[in-house]
Design an enzyme around this catalytic site. Structure first.
Site, PDB file in Angstrom:
ATOM      1  N   VAL A 147     -11.816 -34.245  29.420  1.00 40.33           N
ATOM      2  CA  VAL A 147     -11.202 -35.238  30.320  1.00 40.33           C
ATOM      3  C   VAL A 147     -11.601 -36.656  29.915  1.00 40.33           C
ATOM      4  CG1 VAL A 147     -10.946 -33.660  32.265  1.00 40.33           C
ATOM      5  CG2 VAL A 147     -13.056 -34.968  32.027  1.00 40.33           C
ATOM      6  N   ALA A 148     -12.056 -36.809  28.663  1.00 47.25           N
ATOM      7  CA  ALA A 148     -12.283 -38.133  28.062  1.00 47.25           C
ATOM      8  C   ALA A 148     -13.123 -39.059  28.936  1.00 47.25           C
ATOM      9  CB  ALA A 148     -10.941 -38.794  27.730  1.00 47.25           C
ATOM     10  N   TYR A 196     -30.660 -32.498  24.315  1.00 51.00           N
ATOM     11  CA  TYR A 196     -30.365 -33.083  25.615  1.00 51.00           C
ATOM     12  C   TYR A 196     -31.652 -33.295  26.415  1.00 51.00           C
ATOM     13  CZ  TYR A 196     -25.532 -31.600  24.644  1.00 51.00           C
ATOM     14  OH  TYR A 196     -24.282 -31.400  24.073  1.00 51.00           O
TER      15      TYR A 196
END
Length: 301
Positions: A199-200, A51
Site C-alpha cells: 500500500v506504498a 529490525y
C-alpha cells in the site's frame, strides 16, 4: 482467507501476509494485532534480524507460543550489527549466516524457520558460499526453504539461477510497478514473488492524500505527481485500499502481499480491504492511470 503456495515449496501462505517491522513496542497492542491477524486467517508473518536490532524477532516470539504450528514464519539475514548496536554491515558469508540463524532462532524461541531470506545482496558477493550456507541449514532442518529480498534484478537472477530458492521479496504496488519486468524470470525459476510496500507507505489507502500533502514524493513520483496521481486514483475507484491489495494479488506469481500495521485498526482496515477486493477490469483500468517504471540500476547485462 485464501492461500497460495510459495513456488513449489509446500508452504501455503495467506494471500495477505503481515510484515512485523512496524509492530508497536506496546506488547498488549502488538498482541491484539497478532490475534486479529490470526483470527482473519493470516498465517504468514515476516520479520528480520535487522529490525530494531533483533528486538522485533524477540517481540514476535511472544506471540508464537502455542501457535507455532499455525504460522509460516519468515525472517532475514545478511546485515550484521556493528559493535555500536546502531549501524550494520553487509555480510553474506557462510560463517555469519550459520551464526546469525542461531541468534534468530534464540530470539524467536523456535527450533526452525519456514522461510529464511537473504536480506539484500550485491554482485561482489560470493553467491556460491551464501547458497551453500542456506543449503546446509536446509539439510539440518533448521530452515525449511529459503529466498531473497532484493530490488536488484542482476542479484536476483544470479541467485535464482544457482539455487533452489523459492521466493523473491520485492517492493511492488500501483505506485511502484518495477518488478513487473522481471515476473517471468521469477516464474520460470519456479519461485514466487512476495510483495512488500503493497500500500506504498499508506499512500494507497483512504489516508493517501493526507499523507501525500506532507511528503516529498514517492519513488519515481515527485510531490506534485504523487498528489495528482492519487487524486485521479481516488476518483477512479471506490476504495483505493482494496484496489491496491487486489492489484498486487492479481498477479498470479505473487504468493502473498505483505501489509504492516502499528495499530489493530490499521490491520483491520487492510483485512477489510482484502476481503472487499476489486474486479479485474477495474484493476486493469487503474493500470492506465499510473506509471509503469523500470529499474534504472542493477539491470541484467
Amino acid at each position: 482467507m485464501k492461500k497460495r503456495e510459495i513456488g513449489n515449496s509446500g508452504l501455503y501462505v495467506s494471500e495477505l501476509g503481515f510484515g512485523t517491522m512496524s509492530l508497536p513496542n506496546d506488547v498488549i497492542e502488538a498482541n491484539n494485532i497478532f490475534d486479529a491477524a490470526l483470527h482473519a486467517g493470516i498465517n504468514f508473518f515476516d520479520t528480520a534480524d535487522l529490525y530494531d536490532a533483533g528486538k522485533n524477532e524477540a517481540l514476535v516470539s511472544q506471540f508464537l507460543q502455542n501457535r507455532r504450528d499455525k504460522i509460516i514464519l519468515a525472517t532475514k539475514v545478511g546485515n550484521k550489527m556493528n559493535d555500536d548496536g546502531k549501524t550494520w554491515s553487509w555480510d553474506p558469508s557462510k560463517k555469519h549466516i550459520m551464526q546469525a540463524v542461531k541468534e534468530s532462532l534464540r530470539r524467536l524461541d523456535t527450533d526452525y524457520i519456514d522461510l529464511y531470506q537473504l536480506h539484500g545482496g550485491i554482485m561482489e558477493d560470493d553467491v556460491e558460499e551464501t547458497i551453500d550456507a542456506f543449503e546446509s541449514l536446509k539439510k539440518e532442518g533448521v530452515i525449511l526453504q529459503y529466498g531473497i529480498s532484493s530490488i536488484r534484478p542482476n542479484v536476483i537472477k544470479r541467485f535464482l539461477d544457482n539455487s533452489a530458492e523459492v521466493s523473491v521479496m520485492m517492493q511492488y504496488s500501483l505506485l511502484d510497478r518495477r518488478p513487473e519486468e522481471w515476473v517471468n524470470m521469477i516464474e520460470e525459476a519456479g519461485a514466487s514473488l512476495i510483495t512488500r510496500g503493497t500500500v506504498a507507505k499508506g499512500f494507497l489507502t483512504l489516508e493517501g492524500l493526507t499523507r501525500a500533502s506532507s511528503a516529498n514524493g514517492f519513488e519515481a513520483y515527485n510531490a506534485n505527481e504523487l498528489h495528482a496521481t492519487l487524486e485521479v486514483l481516488m476518483k477512479e475507484t471506490e476504495d483505493l485500499h482494496a484496489a491496491a491489495i487486489a492489484f498486487a494479488l492479481q498477479n498470479q506469481s505473487v504468493a502473498s502481499a505483505l501489509v504492516g500495521a502499528r495499530s489493530t485498526k490499521q490491520l483491520l482496515d487492510s483485512i477489510i480491504a482484502y476481503e472487499k477486493g476489486a474486479p479485474t477490469e477495474h484493476i486493469d483500468h487503474l493500470k492506465h492511470v499510473v506509471k509503469s517504471h523500470k529499474y534504472k540500476e542493477h539491470r541484467l547485462l
